[in-house]
Design a protein around this motif. Structure first.
Motif, PDB file in Angstrom:
ATOM      1  N   THR A 545       0.887  -1.263  -0.043  1.00 19.89           N
ATOM      2  CA  THR A 545       0.045   0.091   0.085  1.00 19.89           C
ATOM      3  C   THR A 545       1.012   1.223  -0.016  1.00 19.89           C
ATOM      4  N   ALA A 546       1.904   1.294   0.619  1.00 20.27           N
ATOM      5  CA  ALA A 546       2.792   2.416   0.790  1.00 20.27           C
ATOM      6  C   ALA A 546       4.415   1.959   0.506  1.00 20.27           C
ATOM      7  N   PRO A 547       4.627   1.603  -0.724  1.00 17.49           N
ATOM      8  CA  PRO A 547       5.985   1.183  -1.216  1.00 17.49           C
ATOM      9  C   PRO A 547       6.953   2.553  -1.143  1.00 17.49           C
ATOM     10  N   VAL A 548       8.042   2.328  -0.693  1.00  9.48           N
ATOM     11  CA  VAL A 548       8.902   3.719  -0.492  1.00  9.48           C
ATOM     12  C   VAL A 548       9.956   3.591  -1.806  1.00  9.48           C
ATOM     13  N   HIS A 549      10.578   2.429  -1.973  1.00 13.23           N
ATOM     14  CA  HIS A 549      11.620   2.894  -2.876  1.00 13.23           C
ATOM     15  C   HIS A 549      11.156   2.356  -4.449  1.00 13.23           C
ATOM     16  N   PRO A 550      11.768   3.326  -5.200  1.00 14.06           N
ATOM     17  CA  PRO A 550      11.204   3.245  -6.690  1.00 14.06           C
ATOM     18  C   PRO A 550      11.295   1.828  -7.292  1.00 14.06           C
ATOM     19  N   HIS A 551      12.104   0.881  -7.153  1.00 14.57           N
ATOM     20  CA  HIS A 551      11.974  -0.445  -7.612  1.00 14.57           C
ATOM     21  C   HIS A 551      10.782  -1.402  -6.800  1.00 14.57           C
ATOM     22  N   THR A 552      10.467  -0.763  -5.562  1.00 12.42           N
ATOM     23  CA  THR A 552       9.120  -1.448  -5.020  1.00 12.42           C
ATOM     24  C   THR A 552       8.073  -1.039  -5.759  1.00 12.42           C
ATOM     25  N   ARG A 553       7.866   0.143  -6.029  1.00 14.11           N
ATOM     26  CA  ARG A 553       6.610   0.818  -6.554  1.00 14.11           C
ATOM     27  C   ARG A 553       6.504   0.135  -8.004  1.00 14.11           C
ATOM     28  N   ALA A 554       7.664   0.119  -8.621  1.00 17.17           N
ATOM     29  CA  ALA A 554       7.427  -0.294 -10.173  1.00 17.17           C
ATOM     30  C   ALA A 554       6.876  -2.091  -9.936  1.00 17.17           C
ATOM     31  N   LEU A 555       7.389  -2.801  -9.319  1.00 17.94           N
ATOM     32  CA  LEU A 555       6.989  -4.091  -8.893  1.00 17.94           C
ATOM     33  C   LEU A 555       5.628  -4.096  -8.553  1.00 17.94           C
ATOM     34  N   VAL A 556       4.937  -3.252  -7.699  1.00 21.20           N
ATOM     35  CA  VAL A 556       3.497  -3.256  -7.341  1.00 21.20           C
ATOM     36  C   VAL A 556       2.830  -2.730  -8.253  1.00 21.20           C
ATOM     37  N   ALA A 557       3.360  -1.707  -9.302  1.00 24.68           N
ATOM     38  CA  ALA A 557       2.661  -1.439 -10.338  1.00 24.68           C
ATOM     39  C   ALA A 557       2.361  -2.445 -11.509  1.00 24.68           C
ATOM     40  N   ALA A 558       3.507  -3.111 -11.693  1.00 25.16           N
ATOM     41  CA  ALA A 558       3.524  -4.031 -12.582  1.00 25.16           C
ATOM     42  C   ALA A 558       2.567  -5.220 -12.237  1.00 25.16           C
ATOM     43  N   ALA A 559       2.304  -5.336 -10.921  1.00 23.38           N
ATOM     44  CA  ALA A 559       1.259  -6.547 -10.520  1.00 23.38           C
ATOM     45  C   ALA A 559      -0.233  -6.244 -10.790  1.00 23.38           C
ATOM     46  N   ALA A 560      -0.305  -4.849 -10.835  1.00 20.26           N
ATOM     47  CA  ALA A 560      -1.717  -4.360 -10.945  1.00 20.26           C
ATOM     48  C   ALA A 560      -2.297  -4.474 -12.371  1.00 20.26           C
ATOM     49  N   PRO A 561      -3.515  -4.976 -12.659  1.00 12.59           N
ATOM     50  CA  PRO A 561      -4.236  -4.861 -13.764  1.00 12.59           C
ATOM     51  C   PRO A 561      -4.183  -3.668 -14.686  1.00 12.59           C
ATOM     52  N   GLY A 562      -3.965  -3.352 -15.795  1.00 10.28           N
ATOM     53  CA  GLY A 562      -4.349  -2.189 -16.566  1.00 10.28           C
ATOM     54  C   GLY A 562      -5.349  -2.114 -17.331  1.00 10.28           C
ATOM     55  N   PRO A 563      -5.598  -0.791 -18.035  1.00  3.29           N
ATOM     56  CA  PRO A 563      -6.818  -0.802 -18.849  1.00  3.29           C
ATOM     57  C   PRO A 563      -6.784  -1.591 -19.901  1.00  3.29           C
ATOM     58  N   SER A 564      -7.838  -1.884 -20.746  1.00  3.38           N
ATOM     59  CA  SER A 564      -8.087  -2.602 -21.917  1.00  3.38           C
ATOM     60  C   SER A 564      -8.546  -1.866 -23.165  1.00  3.38           C
ATOM     61  N   ASP A 565      -8.155  -2.432 -24.145  1.00  2.00           N
ATOM     62  CA  ASP A 565      -8.574  -2.020 -25.433  1.00  2.00           C
ATOM     63  C   ASP A 565      -8.824  -3.189 -26.420  1.00  2.00           C
ATOM     64  N   HIS A 566      -9.905  -3.275 -27.134  1.00  3.16           N
ATOM     65  CA  HIS A 566     -10.261  -4.248 -27.874  1.00  3.16           C
ATOM     66  C   HIS A 566      -9.227  -4.304 -29.204  1.00  3.16           C
ATOM     67  N   ASP A 567      -9.013  -5.607 -29.482  1.00  4.26           N
ATOM     68  CA  ASP A 567      -7.960  -5.998 -30.296  1.00  4.26           C
ATOM     69  C   ASP A 567      -8.653  -7.096 -31.436  1.00  4.26           C
ATOM     70  N   PRO A 568      -9.477  -6.618 -32.141  1.00  7.48           N
ATOM     71  CA  PRO A 568     -10.361  -7.671 -33.113  1.00  7.48           C
ATOM     72  C   PRO A 568      -9.461  -8.017 -34.415  1.00  7.48           C
ATOM     73  N   ARG A 569      -9.680  -9.202 -34.648  1.00 10.25           N
ATOM     74  CA  ARG A 569      -8.958  -9.945 -35.892  1.00 10.25           C
ATOM     75  C   ARG A 569     -10.022 -10.302 -36.595  1.00 10.25           C
ATOM     76  N   ASP A 570     -10.223 -10.045 -37.781  1.00  9.22           N
ATOM     77  CA  ASP A 570     -11.276 -10.551 -38.637  1.00  9.22           C
ATOM     78  C   ASP A 570     -10.755 -11.276 -39.850  1.00  9.22           C
ATOM     79  N   ALA A 571      -9.644 -11.669 -39.989  1.00  9.20           N
ATOM     80  CA  ALA A 571      -9.018 -11.957 -41.061  1.00  9.20           C
ATOM     81  C   ALA A 571      -9.401 -13.811 -41.133  1.00  9.20           C
ATOM     82  N   GLU A 572      -9.164 -14.451 -42.231  1.00 10.74           N
ATOM     83  CA  GLU A 572      -9.137 -15.820 -42.332  1.00 10.74           C
ATOM     84  C   GLU A 572      -8.123 -16.402 -41.373  1.00 10.74           C
ATOM     85  N   PRO A 573      -8.641 -17.400 -40.457  1.00  8.52           N
ATOM     86  CA  PRO A 573      -7.813 -18.109 -39.499  1.00  8.52           C
ATOM     87  C   PRO A 573      -6.457 -18.599 -40.190  1.00  8.52           C
ATOM     88  N   ILE A 574      -5.169 -18.429 -39.796  1.00 11.55           N
ATOM     89  CA  ILE A 574      -4.191 -19.197 -40.229  1.00 11.55           C
ATOM     90  C   ILE A 574      -4.006 -20.541 -39.518  1.00 11.55           C
TER      91      ILE A 574
END
Length: 803
Positions: A545-574
């Motif tokens: 909840t309150a990481p101090v070191h920048p590396h710790t903050r980066a590890l905590v941030a990487a563990a959190a889910p991020g926003p999503s954006d749809h990635d459709p693919r309509d081509a014929e399956p390979i």
């Protein structure tokens, strides 16, 4: 010295330290030189008579004469050359034939393996002297007949050794990649297997040389080998035995020098075998105290009451250049407490964890600091005492149970071996083993306990390692990435159950992990490492909840889910898979009616609990396990279920990226050789251009030309995974089949690898099928998601990607 072997789940393997056999080496070299160059030093022709038979020592014959009146000294000097050359020739022929037969038996299995091993058993069952006499009788007395007979005598042992070592080598991911790529049998055995058997065979050859010399000398002694009047030590003993009372030197001189050769060679062979099986324990080298920055911490390590393990100022350096891999670490763990060591790959967390057991990996040395377990200072223990202490009071769970767990023991025997070594009565072992399996959320029925390790999923193997570690209720258990092969649900459940057991039994636990969120949910204390140093430590809740070191903050941030954006693919399956069902011997149906589709540049994430069948689906698409029903289409063309029946072009277009970056690259090859191999195999560039093409691919995945000359051991986990991707891309595939490619990586490195995959999809149009249990992978890769449960695709959905 008798070495005590400690299983990977309960220790760190055999650990030995031996003095250099200088005297034996010097003696062996001198005698070997005498055998080769002795004839040049002989004062007389060893076949000519110089005095009366059995004459005493004189100026003309310093050691007297033999039964023919020939000079004993000249015959001794000349009598070792043929013996040595024949022994070496026998050894070479034995290993050429035995290693080839053993590798084929291990690789092919089936009828090939059965025939080879039964022939070896028959030859081994025949008395050596009888076999020697029969073969020499058929071929005739002399060097040739004796040599052939001795090869036949020594052959079965080499075949059995090679077959066993081959079976272990075949369990590595880099062999499976070669199989999936369609490499020929000889290429797999010669390029992937044999280089890794060389240390084992070299160590065994030292022992076998002694046997060969002894056998050649015995053949001559029996009159079956070298024939008179040729000089030979064994023949001299046989010829002059009747005159032992008249001229003892005629018998004693060849006997002593032969015995000296055998003993010195035997001592060297013993040391060679020991060094190949063990790891030298580095001496504790004290150096002047060095200042180390104090980490941000909520409490000092020395304040933990009733500490099971305490570490003060631990510094571990490389032997080569004195670089600090771990610098000034101080921590402590009390009874029933759980401490988590987290950080990026290469941060020093595993090195620190191993130091808690008094161990340093080859090439590293503890230069400063103290490690105390249960009131015992480990740095002051001798090797034997250290091994015994670890076996009695500690347990260790390696990251990759496939290579750390003996492949020749069933599940029940894996646990029984540990309990038996701890003195648990036979009547109690079955119940203790069943309880250990239940604690690890594994079945305890007879059918499961009868399985072999290769019949278990990666998650089941990991849980079995935990069960083995806890079976004897250790005071301290160290776990290196214990949940890397498990899905989030099983990870949370297993960690909760494991830590509950530790707290109830008073066992101190140290967990090495890159998943800070998972371990923080169960740990009392989290220690964050970066660059070999502790940069932050404290209660898990505060770290999250309150990481101090920048590396710790980066590890905590990487563990959190991020926003999503749809990635459709309509081509014929390979790639299109329909109705795929797989049965495994001894296991039954593991996949039923599975299907998937992926378009060029698209992505499918196959998710599910450990043992659900998702990896089996990927392996079936790769052609590594035969499908009972179903179809696979690649660009509209049918693909055979077995990789052996697929065309070279189909194998090129489907490339596998294995789960474990530490096992997917052959340690005997350089990075450049590994990446260039598919280019050469599929003839995608001229031979002289393959190396340059490999460098281009390394740069494409974010590495440099300098990495081409390195070996896998010199790379971090993230770099190894990038090399594995470069190797797959070298074949110019249409589809990448990725099996848990981020499970062994920390969150920040995993995110980087996933971003690389997304870039490759966008830039090259390669389709990606990813097996995973990690929600981070699903969120970052996007595309379709197939959820597998109990071998059935339960549902499918579509998600976006993290931008």
């Amino acid at each position: 010295m008798t070495d005590v072997a400690i299983r990977p789940a309960t220790g760190l393997g055999p650990v030995t330290r031996r003095r250099r056999p200088v005297a034996a080496a010097v003696t062996f070299v001198l005698v070997a030189a005498l055998t080769l160059f002795g004839p040049l030093l002989a004062p007389h022709d060893p076949t000519e008579s110089v005095d009366m038979p059995f004459a005493p020592a004189s100026a003309k014959a310093p050691l007297g004469t033999d039964y023919l009146g020939a000079d004993v000294l000249s015959r001794v000097l000349a009598g070792g050359q043929t013996l040595a050359l024949v022994a070496v020739a026998v050894l070479v022929l034995t290993y050429l034939a035995g290693a080839t037969a053993g590798m084929l038996a291990g690789f092919r299995g089936g009828w090939t393996g059965t025939v080879v091993m039964r022939l070896a058993d028959v030859l081994m069952g025949l008395p050596a002297l009888v076999l020697l006499a029969v073969v020499v009788t058929g071929l005739g007395r002399g060097v040739f007949g004796a040599a052939v007979a001795i090869v036949i005598v020594l052959l079965p042992d080499v075949v059995r050794l090679t077959r066993t070592a081959t079976g272990q080598a075949l369990a590595h991911d880099y062999v499976e990649v070669a199989v999936a790529r369609g490499e020929s049998t000889m290429s797999i055995l010669g390029r992937e297997v044999l280089p890794n058997l060389t240390p084992v065979l070299a160590a065994d050859a030292g022992v076998r040389f002694v046997s060969a010399v002894y056998a050649v000398a015995t053949a001559s002694f029996l009159g079956l080998g070298v024939q008179p009047p040729s000089p030979d030590w064994g023949l001299m003993i046989f010829e002059n035995r009747g005159g032992l009372g008249l001229q003892p030197l005629a018998v004693l001189a060849p006997a002593v020098i032969l015995l000296t050769l055998l003993l010195s060679a035997n001592v060297l062979a013993d040391r060679l075998v020991g060094s190949s099986q063990g790891v030298r324990v580095p001496r504790f080298r004290r150096r002047p105290a060095m200042s180390a920055g104090a980490p941000a911490a909520d409490e000092g390590a020395d304040t933990v009451p009733d500490a099971v393990v305490s570490v003060s100022g631990l510094t571990v350096e490389t032997v080569a250049d004195g670089r600090a891999v771990v610098d000034g670490v101080t921590l402590a763990v009390g009874r029933g407490q759980v401490l988590a060591l987290v950080g990026q790959s290469g941060s020093g967390k595993t090195t620190t964890a191993l130091a808690l057991l008094g161990h340093a990996r080859p090439g590293l040395v503890r230069s400063r600091g103290a490690v105390n377990v249960l009131g015992t200072e480990l740095t002051g223990l001798r090797e034997r005492s250290l091994r015994r202490f670890r076996a009695d009071h500690t347990a260790y769970v390696a990251q990759d149970p496939r290579t750390a767990m003996p492949a020749h023991l069933r599940v029940r025997d894996q646990i029984d071996e540990v309990l038996r070594a701890r003195g648990v009565p036979r009547a109690q072992r079955a119940e203790r083993a069943a309880a250990a399996l239940r604690r690890a959320n594994l079945p305890d029925d007879p059918a499961f306990r009868s399985r072999w390790p290769h019949q278990l999923s990666g998650g089941q193997l990991q849980r079995l390692s935990l069960a083995i570690a806890l079976a004897h209720e250790p005071a301290l258990v160290v776990l290196d990435e214990p949940t890397s092969a498990l899905d989030p649900a099983n990870t949370a459940r297993l960690l909760a159950e494991f830590t509950g057991i530790c707290r109830a039994s008073g066992t101190a636990a140290v967990i090495v992990s890159h998943d800070i969120a998972a371990v923080a949910a169960v740990a009392d204390t989290v220690v964050v490492m970066y660059g070999g140093a502790m940069v932050e430590s404290g209660p898990a809740a505060r770290i999250l909840t309150a990481p101090v070191h920048p590396h710790t903050r980066a590890l905590v941030a990487a563990a959190a889910p991020g926003p999503s954006d749809h990635d459709p693919r309509d081509a014929e399956p390979i790639l299109r898979v329909r109705g795929l069902s797989v049965d495994l011997p001894g296991t039954g149906p593991v996949l039923t009616g599975a299907g998937l589709e992926v378009a060029p540049g698209g992505c499918v994430c196959v998710v599910g609990a450990s043992g659900s069948g998702k990896t089996t689906l990927l392996r079936a698409v790769a052609g590594l396990v035969p499908a009972r029903t179903g179809s696979i289409e690649l660009a509209g063309d049918d693909v055979a279920p077995s990789v052996a029946r697929r065309s070279a072009e189909q194998r090129r277009r489907l490339q596998l990226v294995p789960q474990n970056p530490y096992d997917s690259l052959n340690p005997r090859h350089t990075v450049g050789q590994i990446v260039a191999r598919p280019i050469r195999q599929f003839r995608l560039a001229a031979p002289h251009e393959a190396a340059a093409r490999a460098v281009d691919l390394l740069e494409q995945v974010g590495l440099s030309a300098e990495h081409a000359g390195r070996r896998p051991a010199e790379l971090s986990g993230g770099e190894r995974q990038r090399v594995a991707l470069a190797r797959a891309l070298a074949a110019r595939p249409d589809v990448l089949l990725c099996d848990e490619v981020t499970s062994a990586l920390d969150r920040t490195v995993a995110a980087t690898v996933l971003d690389l995959l997304n870039r490759l999809r966008r830039d090259t149009g390669v389709a990606v099928v990813v097996v995973t249990h990690d929600d981070l992978v699903v969120r970052r890769m996007g595309g379709a998601v197939l959820r597998v449960a109990d071998g059935v695709v339960a549902d499918a959905e579509s998600v976006g990607t993290v931008p």
